[in-house]
Write a protein that holds these residues in place. Sequence first.
Motif, PDB file in Angstrom:
ATOM      1  N   MET A 124     -11.887  21.168  -6.442  1.00 57.42           N
ATOM      2  CA  MET A 124     -13.055  20.412  -6.920  1.00 57.42           C
ATOM      3  C   MET A 124     -13.841  19.829  -5.745  1.00 57.42           C
ATOM      4  O   MET A 124     -15.072  19.786  -5.788  1.00 57.42           O
ATOM      5  CB  MET A 124     -12.623  19.296  -7.864  1.00 57.42           C
ATOM      6  N   GLU A 129     -15.702  24.782  -8.973  1.00 62.04           N
ATOM      7  CA  GLU A 129     -16.099  24.884 -10.376  1.00 62.04           C
ATOM      8  C   GLU A 129     -17.552  25.353 -10.514  1.00 62.04           C
ATOM      9  O   GLU A 129     -17.938  25.898 -11.536  1.00 62.04           O
ATOM     10  CB  GLU A 129     -15.872  23.560 -11.115  1.00 62.04           C
ATOM     11  N   LYS A 130     -18.337  25.196  -9.459  1.00 63.65           N
ATOM     12  CA  LYS A 130     -19.736  25.640  -9.460  1.00 63.65           C
ATOM     13  C   LYS A 130     -19.885  27.045  -8.891  1.00 63.65           C
ATOM     14  O   LYS A 130     -20.931  27.656  -9.020  1.00 63.65           O
ATOM     15  CB  LYS A 130     -20.595  24.669  -8.650  1.00 63.65           C
ATOM     16  N   ASN A 139     -14.308  27.492 -19.426  1.00 59.30           N
ATOM     17  CA  ASN A 139     -14.720  26.277 -18.726  1.00 59.30           C
ATOM     18  C   ASN A 139     -14.379  26.421 -17.245  1.00 59.30           C
ATOM     19  O   ASN A 139     -13.199  26.411 -16.876  1.00 59.30           O
ATOM     20  CB  ASN A 139     -14.017  25.059 -19.335  1.00 59.30           C
ATOM     21  N   SER A 141     -14.577  24.320 -15.002  1.00 62.27           N
ATOM     22  CA  SER A 141     -13.989  23.083 -14.467  1.00 62.27           C
ATOM     23  C   SER A 141     -12.543  22.878 -14.895  1.00 62.27           C
ATOM     24  O   SER A 141     -11.912  21.895 -14.488  1.00 62.27           O
ATOM     25  CB  SER A 141     -14.810  21.875 -14.918  1.00 62.27           C
ATOM     26  N   VAL A 146      -9.953  26.272 -11.556  1.00 54.20           N
ATOM     27  CA  VAL A 146     -10.262  25.777 -10.213  1.00 54.20           C
ATOM     28  C   VAL A 146      -9.094  26.027  -9.264  1.00 54.20           C
ATOM     29  O   VAL A 146      -9.279  26.498  -8.137  1.00 54.20           O
ATOM     30  CB  VAL A 146     -10.631  24.273 -10.249  1.00 54.20           C
TER      31      VAL A 146
END
Length: 185
Positions: A124, A129-130, A139, A141, A146
């Motif tokens: 993170m 996550e991006k 998801n 995130s 991750v």
Amino acid sequence: MNFRCFNVFIAILLTFFSVSWVNAATKNEDRSFMLSSPFPSALETLQKQIGYTFKNIALLKRAMTHASFSEENNKALSMLGGHVIESSVSLYSLEKDIDISAKDLNQIVLEISKVEASCTIDGMQLGLEKVVRVSPKTNSSAPIVVCSAFRAIFGAIALDTGKSDDAGNVFLKVHGRKVGRGFAM
């Protein structure tokens, strides 16, 4: 006969120039895509963050591709990266304290390997996550997504260099930047 040769010559010439023009246009479109697309620029940023530039950028692309997105994904790289991380943490810990008990060493390795803890926090902080590509239903995130991407980076580095030690050293630099996680450096 001359008129016929002239027509053939013109047809060949037009074909050559149209193919050349299409190839040049395609190359320019590819180049502009690479410069304007968010994924390649995110990969460039990620390489700067971790302090490692890939010789084979396809390995980093795969490391940032979740199984929900493609069959060509980061699962195997994540597995390799997990082993690289565990080995480098064990080696570092033993170099620091040769008298460390097996129980304490195991605890350090378990802590660094926890999806909910160190692995996800490190990922993170890199903004994975991006960056990681996932299906719309997944998801990006989620801790497992991750963490898998984070581990896969080090599997990809090991393959890129042919040396797990190099990947482990990059991990120690990335993980060691922040104090008070999994283990302090």
